[in-house]
Design a protein around this motif. Structure first.
Motif, PDB file in Angstrom:
ATOM      1  N   ALA A  49     -38.719  -3.114   2.922  1.00 22.76           N
ATOM      2  CA  ALA A  49     -37.298  -2.934   3.218  1.00 22.76           C
ATOM      3  C   ALA A  49     -36.750  -4.214   3.818  1.00 22.76           C
ATOM      4  CB  ALA A  49     -37.084  -1.775   4.185  1.00 22.76           C
ATOM      5  N   ALA A  50     -35.449  -4.374   3.718  1.00 22.11           N
ATOM      6  CA  ALA A  50     -34.777  -5.513   4.330  1.00 22.11           C
ATOM      7  C   ALA A  50     -33.364  -5.115   4.722  1.00 22.11           C
ATOM      8  CB  ALA A  50     -34.748  -6.716   3.381  1.00 22.11           C
ATOM      9  N   GLY A  54     -24.511  -7.292   8.885  1.00 24.53           N
ATOM     10  CA  GLY A  54     -23.390  -6.731   8.148  1.00 24.53           C
ATOM     11  C   GLY A  54     -23.698  -5.399   7.518  1.00 24.53           C
ATOM     12  N   GLY A  55     -24.978  -5.005   7.554  1.00 26.74           N
ATOM     13  CA  GLY A  55     -25.315  -3.644   7.170  1.00 26.74           C
ATOM     14  C   GLY A  55     -25.911  -3.440   5.800  1.00 26.74           C
ATOM     15  N   ILE A  56     -26.004  -4.465   4.982  1.00 25.50           N
ATOM     16  CA  ILE A  56     -26.586  -4.285   3.653  1.00 25.50           C
ATOM     17  C   ILE A  56     -28.092  -4.113   3.780  1.00 25.50           C
ATOM     18  CG2 ILE A  56     -26.930  -5.321   1.389  1.00 25.50           C
ATOM     19  CD1 ILE A  56     -24.056  -4.547   1.940  1.00 25.50           C
ATOM     20  N   SER A  57     -28.611  -3.065   3.161  1.00 23.59           N
ATOM     21  CA  SER A  57     -30.041  -2.782   3.199  1.00 23.59           C
ATOM     22  C   SER A  57     -30.599  -2.662   1.797  1.00 23.59           C
ATOM     23  CB  SER A  57     -30.310  -1.487   3.958  1.00 23.59           C
ATOM     24  OG  SER A  57     -29.881  -1.570   5.289  1.00 23.59           O
ATOM     25  N   VAL A  63     -40.438   3.871  -0.904  1.00 21.96           N
ATOM     26  CA  VAL A  63     -40.131   4.317   0.462  1.00 21.96           C
ATOM     27  C   VAL A  63     -38.707   4.843   0.610  1.00 21.96           C
ATOM     28  CG1 VAL A  63     -41.786   2.634   1.343  1.00 21.96           C
ATOM     29  CG2 VAL A  63     -39.346   2.071   1.367  1.00 21.96           C
ATOM     30  N   LYS A  64     -37.917   4.743  -0.442  1.00 20.66           N
ATOM     31  CA  LYS A  64     -36.525   5.219  -0.361  1.00 20.66           C
ATOM     32  C   LYS A  64     -36.480   6.682   0.036  1.00 20.66           C
ATOM     33  CE  LYS A  64     -34.131   2.153  -3.575  1.00 20.66           C
ATOM     34  NZ  LYS A  64     -33.548   2.016  -4.922  1.00 20.66           N
ATOM     35  N   GLY A  65     -35.605   6.979   0.981  1.00 17.82           N
ATOM     36  CA  GLY A  65     -35.466   8.350   1.445  1.00 17.82           C
ATOM     37  C   GLY A  65     -36.441   8.723   2.540  1.00 17.82           C
ATOM     38  N   GLN A  81     -38.251   2.765  10.714  1.00 18.82           N
ATOM     39  CA  GLN A  81     -38.496   4.174  10.973  1.00 18.82           C
ATOM     40  C   GLN A  81     -39.140   4.774   9.723  1.00 18.82           C
ATOM     41  OE1 GLN A  81     -34.500   5.444  11.849  1.00 18.82           O
ATOM     42  NE2 GLN A  81     -34.607   4.757  13.967  1.00 18.82           N
ATOM     43  N   MET A  82     -40.321   5.322   9.889  1.00 18.71           N
ATOM     44  CA  MET A  82     -41.087   5.822   8.747  1.00 18.71           C
ATOM     45  C   MET A  82     -41.335   7.318   8.911  1.00 18.71           C
ATOM     46  SD  MET A  82     -43.827   2.694   8.316  1.00 18.71           S
ATOM     47  CE  MET A  82     -44.671   3.056   9.858  1.00 18.71           C
ATOM     48  N   ASN A  83     -40.883   8.079   7.941  1.00 20.11           N
ATOM     49  CA  ASN A  83     -41.052   9.528   7.946  1.00 20.11           C
ATOM     50  C   ASN A  83     -41.847   9.962   6.725  1.00 20.11           C
ATOM     51  OD1 ASN A  83     -39.387   9.875  10.308  1.00 20.11           O
ATOM     52  ND2 ASN A  83     -37.601   9.630   8.995  1.00 20.11           N
ATOM     53  N   SER A  84     -42.356  11.180   6.782  1.00 20.84           N
ATOM     54  CA  SER A  84     -43.101  11.763   5.657  1.00 20.84           C
ATOM     55  C   SER A  84     -44.173  10.815   5.153  1.00 20.84           C
ATOM     56  CB  SER A  84     -42.131  12.130   4.526  1.00 20.84           C
ATOM     57  OG  SER A  84     -41.142  13.026   4.972  1.00 20.84           O
TER      58      SER A  84
END
Length: 124
Positions: A49-50, A54-57, A63-65, A81-84
């Motif tokens: 991820a990056a 300015g908020g662009i990710s 890992v999406k979602g 933050q890593m879930n599931s």
């Protein structure tokens, strides 16, 4: 001297959550895109991820979602933050910084600075 220091890795059960932190020092934070990469045993390091100022990710499809990258400019911190979590997420996770990077966030060669890595192990 620029330093990126990761923390927060550890052992977690499948389905659990974990948050990694990266502290950046001696860096004009707003001019850098901050990224997370990971390297699993026997595999090449890959983009996770990056997030730029300015908020662009951007996220890897795998890992999406499930993962969220967060920047705190006041503290010069970036979090993952890593879930599931699944055993396939087991890897050494690296924080990286790229100056004036506005696209192709997955290209490792574009990153100027790297942390030492933190181990994440997900048990089944």
């Amino acid at each position: 001297q620029v330093q990126l220091v990761e923390s927060g890795g550890g052992l977690v059960q499948a389905g659990g959550s974990l948050t990694l932190s990266c502290a950046a020092s001696e860096l004009t934070f707003s001019t850098y895109t901050m990224g997370w990469f990971r390297q699993a045993p026997g595999k090449e390091r890959e983009f996770v991820a990056a997030r730029r100022s300015g908020g662009i990710s951007s996220y890897a499809d795998s890992v999406k979602g499930r993962f969220t990258i967060v920047r705190d400019s006041a503290k010069k911190m970036v979090y993952l933050q890593m879930n599931s979590l699944t055993p396939e997420d087991t890897a050494v996770y690296y924080c990286a910084a790229a100056r004036n990077l506005y696209n192709n966030y997955h290209l490792q060669a574009r990153y100027d600075y790297w942390g030492q890595g933190t181990q994440v192990t997900v048990s089944s």
